[in-house]
Design an enzyme around this catalytic site. Structure first.
Site, short mmCIF file in Angstrom:
data_model
loop_
_atom_site.label_atom_id
_atom_site.label_comp_id
_atom_site.label_asym_id
_atom_site.label_seq_id
_atom_site.Cartn_x
_atom_site.Cartn_y
_atom_site.Cartn_z
N THR A 157 0.85 -1.18 0.00
CA THR A 157 0.00 0.00 0.00
C THR A 157 0.89 1.23 0.00
O THR A 157 1.70 1.42 0.91
CB THR A 157 -0.95 0.00 1.22
N TYR A 158 0.73 2.06 -1.04
CA TYR A 158 1.56 3.26 -1.22
C TYR A 158 0.81 4.49 -0.75
O TYR A 158 -0.41 4.59 -0.87
CB TYR A 158 1.93 3.41 -2.70
N PHE A 159 1.60 5.45 -0.24
CA PHE A 159 1.04 6.69 0.31
C PHE A 159 1.67 7.90 -0.34
O PHE A 159 2.84 7.87 -0.73
CB PHE A 159 1.28 6.74 1.83
N VAL A 198 -2.58 5.90 -1.94
CA VAL A 198 -2.63 6.01 -3.40
C VAL A 198 -3.23 4.74 -3.99
O VAL A 198 -4.16 4.79 -4.78
CB VAL A 198 -1.22 6.25 -3.99
#
Length: 184
Positions: free
Chosen positions: A33-35, A103
């Protein structure tokens, strides 16, 4: 620590060659999980922040990882800081409380193979993208990058890799979906 990584597109034949010639370490399932930073555009700065949940052999691990900008024009080599986390959901809450925005989550299956001391090959099947091969080594300083990249590329070419890729899976998926600009 510098993660020296070379990635290429793969097919069944490349996967078979790796499976035949190298020792399997383990199979894993990843949820990455990208931020996005609230005040800095990671798309422009070429940085990444993610939480990875890794599952293998009935085991669960999670890490928060910061990746700095790429430092080599021929690979995905970056400074990387990775820290284990015991409760990824609570870490997401902290990030969101600080203004970070999620994101995207990318799912993949990965097979890791031992090549030589300090060198590992990963066979990735990425949901929505297909098959890739990554080879990586770690270095303490930037002086080792050029020669190490040359060695890693040579190994991938010997396995049948014809096309290399510097973009991350996140970049590839966002471009494929046409939402690259929306991740900012």
């Amino acid at each position: 620590m510098i993660e020296i990584e070379v990635k290429g597109y793969a097919d069944d034949k490349v996967f078979e060659r790796v499976r035949k010639n190298f020792k399997l370490i383990r199979r894993e399932y990843h949820e990455d999980t990208y931020f996005q930073h609230p005040c800095r555009n990671f798309t422009e700065t070429d940085e990444a922040l993610r939480i990875r949940i890794r599952k293998f052999n009935g085991h669960f691990e999670a890490f928060i990882t910061y990746k700095g900008p790429k430092i080599d024009p021929n690979s995905k080599t970056r400074w990387e800081i990775e820290v284990p986390v015991s409760d990824p959901d609570r870490h997401v809450e902290i990030l969101e409380s600080l203004g970070f925005k999620e994101v995207m989550t990318i799912e993949k299956t990965r097979e890791k193979y031992y090549v030589d001391k300090g060198i590992v090959i990963m066979l990735d099947e990425v949901e929505g993208l297909g098959k890739f091969i990554e080879i990586e080594a770690l270095a303490e300083s930037e002086e080792a990058v050029g020669e190490t990249v040359r060695i890693l590329r040579k190994i991938l070419i010997s396995l049948g890799v014809k096309k290399f890729e510097r973009r991350s899976y996140l970049e590839l998926i966002l471009e494929k979906e046409g939402s690259y600009g929306e991740a900012r």
